[in-house]
Design an enzyme around this catalytic site. Structure first.
Site, PDB file in Angstrom:
ATOM      1  N   ARG A 106       9.635   5.791  -3.274  1.00 20.44           N
ATOM      2  CA  ARG A 106       9.946   6.730  -4.366  1.00 20.44           C
ATOM      3  C   ARG A 106      11.404   7.149  -4.344  1.00 20.44           C
ATOM      4  NH1 ARG A 106       5.704  10.126  -2.402  1.00 20.44           N
ATOM      5  NH2 ARG A 106       3.779   9.356  -3.320  1.00 20.44           N
TER       6      ARG A 106
ATOM      7  N   TYR B 258      -9.951  -4.845   3.023  1.00 17.25           N
ATOM      8  CA  TYR B 258      -9.271  -3.655   3.538  1.00 17.25           C
ATOM      9  C   TYR B 258      -9.477  -2.523   2.518  1.00 17.25           C
ATOM     10  CZ  TYR B 258      -4.976  -1.608   5.755  1.00 17.25           C
ATOM     11  OH  TYR B 258      -4.065  -0.841   6.415  1.00 17.25           O
TER      12      TYR B 258
ATOM     13  N   ARG C 272      -8.713  -6.634  13.502  1.00  8.27           N
ATOM     14  CA  ARG C 272      -7.933  -5.852  14.462  1.00  8.27           C
ATOM     15  C   ARG C 272      -8.786  -4.693  14.920  1.00  8.27           C
ATOM     16  NH1 ARG C 272      -4.199  -7.636  17.278  1.00  8.27           N
ATOM     17  NH2 ARG C 272      -2.862  -5.782  17.275  1.00  8.27           N
TER      18      ARG C 272
ATOM     19  N   ARG D  43       0.827  -1.211   0.000  1.00 12.11           N
ATOM     20  CA  ARG D  43       0.000   0.000   0.000  1.00 12.11           C
ATOM     21  C   ARG D  43       0.863   1.263   0.000  1.00 12.11           C
ATOM     22  NH1 ARG D  43      -5.265  -0.067   2.287  1.00 12.11           N
ATOM     23  NH2 ARG D  43      -4.860   1.780   3.540  1.00 12.11           N
TER      24      ARG D  43
ATOM     25  N   ARG E 200       0.381   5.601  16.462  1.00 13.07           N
ATOM     26  CA  ARG E 200       0.532   6.975  15.965  1.00 13.07           C
ATOM     27  C   ARG E 200      -0.178   7.969  16.860  1.00 13.07           C
ATOM     28  NH1 ARG E 200      -2.522   5.613  10.225  1.00 13.07           N
ATOM     29  NH2 ARG E 200      -4.433   4.837  11.133  1.00 13.07           N
TER      30      ARG E 200
ATOM     31  N   GLU F 234      -3.372   6.189  19.088  1.00 14.74           N
ATOM     32  CA  GLU F 234      -4.047   4.975  18.606  1.00 14.74           C
ATOM     33  C   GLU F 234      -3.324   3.740  19.116  1.00 14.74           C
ATOM     34  OE1 GLU F 234      -4.737   4.600  14.348  1.00 14.74           O
ATOM     35  OE2 GLU F 234      -5.473   6.652  14.333  1.00 14.74           O
TER      36      GLU F 234
ATOM     37  N   ASP G 247     -10.302   1.286   1.008  1.00 15.63           N
ATOM     38  CA  ASP G 247     -10.256   2.723   1.275  1.00 15.63           C
ATOM     39  C   ASP G 247     -11.593   3.354   0.890  1.00 15.63           C
ATOM     40  OD1 ASP G 247      -7.728   3.087   2.382  1.00 15.63           O
ATOM     41  OD2 ASP G 247      -6.763   3.032   0.422  1.00 15.63           O
TER      42      ASP G 247
HETATM   43  P1  FAD Z   1     -18.287   1.422   8.326  1.00 10.39           P
HETATM   44  O1  FAD Z   1     -17.829   2.835   8.343  1.00 10.39           O
HETATM   45  O2  FAD Z   1     -17.684   0.483   9.318  1.00 10.39           O
HETATM   46  O3  FAD Z   1     -19.872   1.416   8.463  1.00 10.39           O
HETATM   47  C1  FAD Z   1     -20.607   0.262   8.831  1.00 10.39           C
HETATM   48  C2  FAD Z   1     -21.720   0.710   9.753  1.00 10.39           C
HETATM   49  O4  FAD Z   1     -22.582  -0.403  10.017  1.00 10.39           O
HETATM   50  C3  FAD Z   1     -21.213   1.200  11.120  1.00 10.39           C
HETATM   51  O5  FAD Z   1     -21.683   2.501  11.380  1.00 10.39           O
HETATM   52  C4  FAD Z   1     -21.795   0.177  12.093  1.00 10.39           C
HETATM   53  O6  FAD Z   1     -22.167   0.764  13.341  1.00 10.39           O
HETATM   54  C5  FAD Z   1     -23.021  -0.333  11.345  1.00 10.39           C
HETATM   55  N1  FAD Z   1     -23.447  -1.663  11.747  1.00 10.39           N
HETATM   56  C6  FAD Z   1     -22.695  -2.784  11.799  1.00 10.39           C
HETATM   57  N2  FAD Z   1     -23.442  -3.839  12.203  1.00 10.39           N
HETATM   58  C7  FAD Z   1     -24.700  -3.358  12.418  1.00 10.39           C
HETATM   59  C8  FAD Z   1     -25.908  -3.956  12.864  1.00 10.39           C
HETATM   60  N3  FAD Z   1     -25.975  -5.254  13.173  1.00 10.39           N
HETATM   61  N4  FAD Z   1     -27.006  -3.181  12.981  1.00 10.39           N
HETATM   62  C9  FAD Z   1     -26.948  -1.864  12.680  1.00 10.39           C
HETATM   63  N5  FAD Z   1     -25.839  -1.240  12.253  1.00 10.39           N
HETATM   64  C10 FAD Z   1     -24.702  -1.987  12.117  1.00 10.39           C
HETATM   65  N6  FAD Z   1      -9.847   5.177   4.104  1.00 10.39           N
HETATM   66  C11 FAD Z   1      -9.327   6.147   3.335  1.00 10.39           C
HETATM   67  O7  FAD Z   1      -9.692   6.255   2.144  1.00 10.39           O
HETATM   68  N7  FAD Z   1      -8.434   7.065   3.846  1.00 10.39           N
HETATM   69  C12 FAD Z   1      -8.008   7.027   5.141  1.00 10.39           C
HETATM   70  O8  FAD Z   1      -7.196   7.856   5.571  1.00 10.39           O
HETATM   71  C13 FAD Z   1      -8.537   5.995   5.979  1.00 10.39           C
HETATM   72  N8  FAD Z   1      -8.153   5.914   7.265  1.00 10.39           N
HETATM   73  C14 FAD Z   1      -8.651   4.917   8.056  1.00 10.39           C
HETATM   74  C15 FAD Z   1      -8.239   4.856   9.386  1.00 10.39           C
HETATM   75  C16 FAD Z   1      -8.747   3.857  10.209  1.00 10.39           C
HETATM   76  C17 FAD Z   1      -8.287   3.786  11.659  1.00 10.39           C
HETATM   77  C18 FAD Z   1      -9.657   2.895   9.691  1.00 10.39           C
HETATM   78  C19 FAD Z   1     -10.203   1.788  10.570  1.00 10.39           C
HETATM   79  C20 FAD Z   1     -10.083   2.951   8.380  1.00 10.39           C
HETATM   80  C21 FAD Z   1      -9.586   3.956   7.543  1.00 10.39           C
HETATM   81  N9  FAD Z   1     -10.009   4.079   6.213  1.00 10.39           N
HETATM   82  C22 FAD Z   1      -9.480   5.077   5.419  1.00 10.39           C
HETATM   83  C23 FAD Z   1     -11.025   3.163   5.631  1.00 10.39           C
HETATM   84  C24 FAD Z   1     -12.457   3.714   5.809  1.00 10.39           C
HETATM   85  O9  FAD Z   1     -12.738   3.861   7.185  1.00 10.39           O
HETATM   86  C25 FAD Z   1     -13.445   2.724   5.178  1.00 10.39           C
HETATM   87  O10 FAD Z   1     -13.172   2.582   3.799  1.00 10.39           O
HETATM   88  C26 FAD Z   1     -14.920   3.145   5.316  1.00 10.39           C
HETATM   89  O11 FAD Z   1     -15.232   3.661   6.578  1.00 10.39           O
HETATM   90  C27 FAD Z   1     -15.789   1.929   5.075  1.00 10.39           C
HETATM   91  O12 FAD Z   1     -17.157   2.279   5.092  1.00 10.39           O
HETATM   92  P2  FAD Z   1     -18.240   1.159   5.388  1.00 10.39           P
HETATM   93  O13 FAD Z   1     -19.564   1.779   5.168  1.00 10.39           O
HETATM   94  O14 FAD Z   1     -17.910  -0.069   4.637  1.00 10.39           O
HETATM   95  O15 FAD Z   1     -18.008   0.735   6.914  1.00 10.39           O
HETATM   96  N1  UDP Z   2       3.511   0.769   7.917  1.00 10.42           N
HETATM   97  C1  UDP Z   2       4.728   0.689   8.549  1.00 10.42           C
HETATM   98  N2  UDP Z   2       5.270   1.816   9.082  1.00 10.42           N
HETATM   99  C2  UDP Z   2       4.660   3.018   9.013  1.00 10.42           C
HETATM  100  C3  UDP Z   2       3.422   3.100   8.358  1.00 10.42           C
HETATM  101  C4  UDP Z   2       2.869   1.949   7.822  1.00 10.42           C
HETATM  102  O1  UDP Z   2       5.301  -0.388   8.641  1.00 10.42           O
HETATM  103  O2  UDP Z   2       5.212   4.004   9.539  1.00 10.42           O
HETATM  104  C5  UDP Z   2       2.927  -0.477   7.356  1.00 10.42           C
HETATM  105  C6  UDP Z   2       1.985  -1.167   8.350  1.00 10.42           C
HETATM  106  O3  UDP Z   2       2.111  -2.559   8.177  1.00 10.42           O
HETATM  107  C7  UDP Z   2       0.617  -0.715   7.900  1.00 10.42           C
HETATM  108  C8  UDP Z   2       0.813  -0.695   6.381  1.00 10.42           C
HETATM  109  O4  UDP Z   2       2.152  -0.202   6.206  1.00 10.42           O
HETATM  110  O5  UDP Z   2      -0.391  -1.617   8.306  1.00 10.42           O
HETATM  111  C9  UDP Z   2      -0.163   0.177   5.638  1.00 10.42           C
HETATM  112  O6  UDP Z   2      -0.089   1.491   6.150  1.00 10.42           O
HETATM  113  P1  UDP Z   2      -1.279   2.494   6.059  1.00 10.42           P
HETATM  114  O7  UDP Z   2      -0.810   3.821   6.509  1.00 10.42           O
HETATM  115  O8  UDP Z   2      -1.893   2.369   4.709  1.00 10.42           O
HETATM  116  O9  UDP Z   2      -2.265   1.880   7.147  1.00 10.42           O
HETATM  117  P2  UDP Z   2      -3.752   2.314   7.573  1.00 10.42           P
HETATM  118  O10 UDP Z   2      -4.035   3.662   7.007  1.00 10.42           O
HETATM  119  O11 UDP Z   2      -4.606   1.264   6.984  1.00 10.42           O
HETATM  120  O12 UDP Z   2      -3.691   2.295   9.046  1.00 10.42           O
END
Ligand code: FAD
Ligand code: UDP
Length: 362
Positions: A172, A341, A242, A168, A273, A293, A343
């Site tokens: 560069r 996984y 996780r 991911r 982080r 986190e 985005d």
């Molecule tokens: P969710 O946002 O999980 O929505 C699912 C919903 O269903 C939740 O609100 C939940 O409460 C509800 N639900 C589940 N079960 C039930 C039930 N039985 N009854 C009623 N409601 C229910 N993507 C990026 O592009 N850029 C980023 O920088 C980025 N950062 C991230 C950082 C973190 C820490 C994480 C975890 C993810 C990140 N992502 C990022 C990914 C992004 O969060 C997801 O792509 C997106 O939120 C997925 O949307 P979703 O609707 O599939 O899931």
């Molecule tokens: N990663 C790492 N060091 C860093 C940042 C990321 O080893 O400083 C690795 C780690 O395994 C992570 C993966 O790269 O799960 C993808 O990173 P990303 O920032 O995309 O993770 P997310 O946004 O999903 O938390």
């Protein structure tokens, strides 16, 4: 009677609901949480937009997705350039000429490449994350910036993790600290909540309602965006996820760490982080809000943030997917419904495609 019951007011459910409502369908969206937006939900603290479930930076190469999301908010020019703190030493991310210079003093790209080649010699076909990482950036970067971070994030050894996770991140040979390669990137000014208010304006919404507790509503079709293994009562055993704990603090200083995202890459620090939220919007407020986190193993009752897509989980997921395919009038989508996984841009694209497909079938 509703045309669509949408379980989950996250990004997948809300985009799908919006699209079907625009086509004249009657939609009810429910969520077990007390707010819409899923993991994108934000909260104002000290007039600073705080990402409640981890930092969310929007990025995509897909112009149609970028145009779509820009209908619901104005985006700023934020470019994600996290820094890594390894035992007090600071390195630029992603791995680029600034990182290589700091580590080895190499100025020319060819010198950095030679350094990596020397350190990665012997790995022909990387079989796991450790080998993949070393073959991309060599042993020094692997030891300082990848191993500790990855092993605490995923709770297992890099040797036992799939290689794709590390792919991911860009590598560069230019002096470019942009974490993403995509054409479009930014943060919605004022946060993500406004997007969901608009996406859901033509739908009925019920919060604090868990579909699996009583399956309370009937509709022609149901879209389910929760955990697929939970939906089927963990019949084939639970899938692994996780989870994270977030520790948020308000500090009486205008600038705590000088960057929105600082990764702590040593295994000695428990968190992965620290996010300083105001920097996503170039905030000038007198105080600041930071979030640490802490990764943890998912257990029932925790939020399942990341699917663990190794071979054994993927095989188990396939069994659930087969059951899902046999469920009449059910659609499974989003990160948890499809155990991937994803985005944000991918989730939007898939929700748009799913709504298009459903409109054609009706
Ligand atoms: P969710 O946002 O999980 O929505 C699912 C919903 O269903 C939740 O609100 C939940 O409460 C509800 N639900 C589940 N079960 C039930 C039930 N039985 N009854 C009623 N409601 C229910 N993507 C990026 O592009 N850029 C980023 O920088 C980025 N950062 C991230 C950082 C973190 C820490 C994480 C975890 C993810 C990140 N992502 C990022 C990914 C992004 O969060 C997801 O792509 C997106 O939120 C997925 O949307 P979703 O609707 O599939 O899931
Ligand atoms: N990663 C790492 N060091 C860093 C940042 C990321 O080893 O400083 C690795 C780690 O395994 C992570 C993966 O790269 O799960 C993808 O990173 P990303 O920032 O995309 O993770 P997310 O946004 O999903 O938390």
């Amino acid at each position: 009677m509703y045309d669509y019951l949408i379980v989950g007011a996250g990004l997948f459910g809300s985009v799908f609901a919006r699209e079907m409502a625009e086509r004249g369908k009657k939609c009810l969206v429910i969520d077990k949480r007390g707010h819409v937006g899923g993991n994108l939900s934000c909260e104002k603290i000290e007039n600073i937009t705080t990402h409640k479930y981890g930092a969310h930076i929007f990025h995509t190469n897909d112009k149609a997705v970028w145009d779509y999301i820009n209908r619901f908010a104005e985006f700023n020019r934020y470019t994600n350039s996290p820094v890594a703190n390894y035992k007090g030493e600071i390195y630029n991310l992603p791995f680029n000429m600034n990182t290589f210079y700091k580590l080895w003093g190499t100025v020319a790209p060819d010198d950095a490449k030679r350094m990596i080649e020397r350190q990665s010699a012997g790995i022909k076909e990387p079989k796991n994350l450790e080998e993949q990482a070393i073959s991309l950036v060599g042993t020094d970067i692997y030891e300082k910036l990848i191993k500790g971070y990855t092993e605490k994030q995923w709770g297992r050894k890099c040797k036992d993790l799939p290689a794709f996770i590390i792919k991911r991140l860009p590598v560069r040979f230019t002096y470019d600290n942009n974490y993403f390669n995509d054409r479009f990137q930014g943060i919605p000014i004022g946060g993500y909540n406004q997007i969901f208010e608009k996406l859901l304006e033509k739908c009925d919404v019920r919060l604090n309602t868990d579909y699996l507790e009583s399956r309370p509503f009937k509709a022609e079709k149901t879209v389910y965006t929760g955990m697929i293994d939970e939906f089927f009562g963990y019949r084939f055993g639970p899938l692994e996820y996780r989870s994270l704990s977030f520790e948020t603090q308000t500090l009486d200083t205008p600038n705590f760490q000088g960057n929105a995202v600082v990764n702590y890459t040593s295994g000695d620090v428990a968190y992965t982080r620290i996010i300083e939220h105001k920097h996503f919007e170039f905030g000038q407020q007198p105080k600041t809000v930071i979030t640490r986190e802490y990764p943890k193993t998912w257990q029932k009752g925790d939020e399942p943030y990341y699917p663990v897509n190794n071979d054994s989980n993927n095989e188990r997921y396939e069994k659930y997917a087969e059951l899902a395919a046999g469920e009449k009038n059910m659609i499974f989508g989003g990160r948890l419904g499809s155990y991937r996984y994803l985005d944000m841009w991918q989730v939007i694209k898939e929700a748009l495609e799913m709504s298009e497909k459903n409109s054609r079938n009706n």
